[in-house]
Motif scaffolding. Structure first.
Motif, PDB file in Angstrom:
ATOM      1  N   ASN A  11       8.166   8.558 -38.828  1.00 61.81           N
ATOM      2  CA  ASN A  11       7.595   8.356 -37.503  1.00 61.81           C
ATOM      3  C   ASN A  11       8.616   7.805 -36.516  1.00 61.81           C
ATOM      4  N   TYR A  12       9.529   6.979 -36.996  1.00 62.09           N
ATOM      5  CA  TYR A  12      10.443   6.266 -36.107  1.00 62.09           C
ATOM      6  C   TYR A  12      11.923   6.617 -36.260  1.00 62.09           C
ATOM      7  N   SER A  13      12.358   6.979 -37.450  1.00 63.36           N
ATOM      8  CA  SER A  13      13.793   7.011 -37.740  1.00 63.36           C
ATOM      9  C   SER A  13      14.458   8.311 -37.302  1.00 63.36           C
ATOM     10  N   SER A  14      14.931   8.322 -36.082  1.00 65.27           N
ATOM     11  CA  SER A  14      15.600   9.518 -35.556  1.00 65.27           C
ATOM     12  C   SER A  14      16.891   9.817 -36.312  1.00 65.27           C
ATOM     13  N   TRP A  15      17.606   8.761 -36.714  1.00 61.73           N
ATOM     14  CA  TRP A  15      18.864   8.988 -37.444  1.00 61.73           C
ATOM     15  C   TRP A  15      18.591   9.610 -38.810  1.00 61.73           C
ATOM     16  N   SER A  16      17.498   9.233 -39.450  1.00 61.02           N
ATOM     17  CA  SER A  16      17.154   9.843 -40.737  1.00 61.02           C
ATOM     18  C   SER A  16      16.791  11.312 -40.570  1.00 61.02           C
ATOM     19  N   MET A  17      16.142  11.630 -39.450  1.00 58.55           N
ATOM     20  CA  MET A  17      15.682  12.999 -39.228  1.00 58.55           C
ATOM     21  C   MET A  17      16.840  13.988 -39.215  1.00 58.55           C
ATOM     22  N   ARG A  18      17.968  13.588 -38.665  1.00 61.03           N
ATOM     23  CA  ARG A  18      19.062  14.532 -38.440  1.00 61.03           C
ATOM     24  C   ARG A  18      19.589  15.159 -39.740  1.00 61.03           C
ATOM     25  N   PRO A  19      20.087  14.387 -40.706  1.00 60.18           N
ATOM     26  CA  PRO A  19      20.575  15.021 -41.936  1.00 60.18           C
ATOM     27  C   PRO A  19      19.451  15.606 -42.792  1.00 60.18           C
ATOM     28  N   TRP A  20      18.259  14.985 -42.736  1.00 65.25           N
ATOM     29  CA  TRP A  20      17.118  15.536 -43.468  1.00 65.25           C
ATOM     30  C   TRP A  20      16.844  16.957 -42.999  1.00 65.25           C
ATOM     31  N   LEU A  21      16.823  17.141 -41.689  1.00 63.85           N
ATOM     32  CA  LEU A  21      16.553  18.460 -41.119  1.00 63.85           C
ATOM     33  C   LEU A  21      17.662  19.444 -41.464  1.00 63.85           C
ATOM     34  N   ALA A  22      18.916  18.981 -41.411  1.00 60.49           N
ATOM     35  CA  ALA A  22      20.038  19.857 -41.763  1.00 60.49           C
ATOM     36  C   ALA A  22      19.907  20.368 -43.192  1.00 60.49           C
ATOM     37  N   LEU A  23      19.506  19.484 -44.100  1.00 61.75           N
ATOM     38  CA  LEU A  23      19.339  19.874 -45.502  1.00 61.75           C
ATOM     39  C   LEU A  23      18.147  20.798 -45.686  1.00 61.75           C
ATOM     40  N   ARG A  24      16.991  20.394 -45.157  1.00 62.89           N
ATOM     41  CA  ARG A  24      15.762  21.157 -45.387  1.00 62.89           C
ATOM     42  C   ARG A  24      15.815  22.526 -44.727  1.00 62.89           C
ATOM     43  N   ALA A  25      16.261  22.576 -43.485  1.00 65.42           N
ATOM     44  CA  ALA A  25      16.315  23.859 -42.782  1.00 65.42           C
ATOM     45  C   ALA A  25      17.329  24.809 -43.412  1.00 65.42           C
ATOM     46  N   SER A  26      18.337  24.249 -44.078  1.00 62.07           N
ATOM     47  CA  SER A  26      19.350  25.068 -44.760  1.00 62.07           C
ATOM     48  C   SER A  26      18.956  25.385 -46.197  1.00 62.07           C
ATOM     49  N   GLN A  27      17.783  24.890 -46.606  1.00 64.30           N
ATOM     50  CA  GLN A  27      17.255  25.133 -47.953  1.00 64.30           C
ATOM     51  C   GLN A  27      18.215  24.631 -49.037  1.00 64.30           C
ATOM     52  N   ILE A  28      18.760  23.451 -48.794  1.00 65.97           N
ATOM     53  CA  ILE A  28      19.621  22.777 -49.769  1.00 65.97           C
ATOM     54  C   ILE A  28      18.758  21.771 -50.524  1.00 65.97           C
ATOM     55  N   PRO A  29      18.619  21.896 -51.835  1.00 65.92           N
ATOM     56  CA  PRO A  29      17.757  20.973 -52.587  1.00 65.92           C
ATOM     57  C   PRO A  29      18.290  19.534 -52.538  1.00 65.92           C
ATOM     58  N   PHE A  30      17.381  18.586 -52.408  1.00 64.53           N
ATOM     59  CA  PHE A  30      17.759  17.175 -52.446  1.00 64.53           C
ATOM     60  C   PHE A  30      16.546  16.340 -52.804  1.00 64.53           C
TER      61      PHE A  30
END
Length: 218
Positions: A11-30
């Motif tokens: 809900n709040y962590s914009s900095w967390s969103m950035r690499p999370w989105l890079a990984l998920r949108a690129s379909q990289i498992p984590f």
């Protein structure tokens, strides 16, 4: 060994969103490791046990630990070059890195006055001149990128990439604070909000119930 990404509240962590989105949108498992922010000493220690910087996000890849959003995205791009998080052409790649770094280090007024909060009712607030200048600059960047690279796809540099991940939280800020934007900006925002990974993060953030008073704004 699989990648592990330590993040804060969606809900709040914009900095967390950035690499999370890079990984998920690129379909990289984590593996996602969630640590609630500002809930007490124990959770703060959980973060410190992974990185002495004491902040999220943190990427763990075996014996490698990276604790900065842009550094994580750079690492992912090098680790998975086939995902093409940066443009292939050197000039375009330099352009993408420049706007990503500008996002990483700038726009302080916009960050301070329009904190990310997905639960916040959509409504405008009175903004400072500095925040309005930040908003104008973001729109200038997005418009310039779309004019240059629209033939390659609907994102900033054609296909989804690192620059889109870096600016993703701004899409939420513009929406949440009912910022008046140009037609070109709105079209890009619509593209980002339609991205499945973006929608997944948003849905999860809206499902969170923890309220952090210091991040609640009028």
């Amino acid at each position: 060994m699989s990648l592990k990404l330590v993040i804060g509240n969606k809900n709040y962590s914009s900095w967390s969103m950035r690499p999370w989105l890079a990984l998920r949108a690129s379909q990289i498992p984590f593996e996602e490791i969630f640590v609630p922010l500002y809930t007490g000493v124990a959770d703060k220690q959980r973060i410190l046990d992974v990185s002495r910087a004491g902040k999220v996000p943190i990427l763990i890849d075996g014996g490698v630990t990276i604790w900065d959003s842009l550094a994580i995205i750079e690492y992912i791009a090098e680790r998975f070059p086939e995902k093409r998080l940066w443009p292939e052409h050197p000039a375009q790649r330099a352009h993408a890195r420049s706007v990503s770094a500008e996002m990483h280090s700038g726009f302080a007024a916009l960050r301070n006055e329009c904190g990310m909060n997905l639960h916040r009712p959509v409504r405008a607030i009175e903004l400072s001149d500095d925040a309005r200048a930040n908003i104008a600059r973001v729109q200038e960047i997005w418009t310039d990128c779309r004019e240059r690279y629209r033939q390659s796809g609907p994102f900033l540099f054609g296909a989804f990439g690192a620059a889109d991940a870096m600016f993703a939280p701004v899409v939420h800020r513009f929406r949440t604070y009912a910022v008046a934007v140009t037609r070109e900006t709105q079209a890009y925002m619509d593209t980002m909000m339609a991205l499945p990974a973006f929608a997944e993060w948003t849905e999860a953030g809206l499902a969170e119930t923890l309220v952090i008073e210091k991040f609640e704004t009028a």
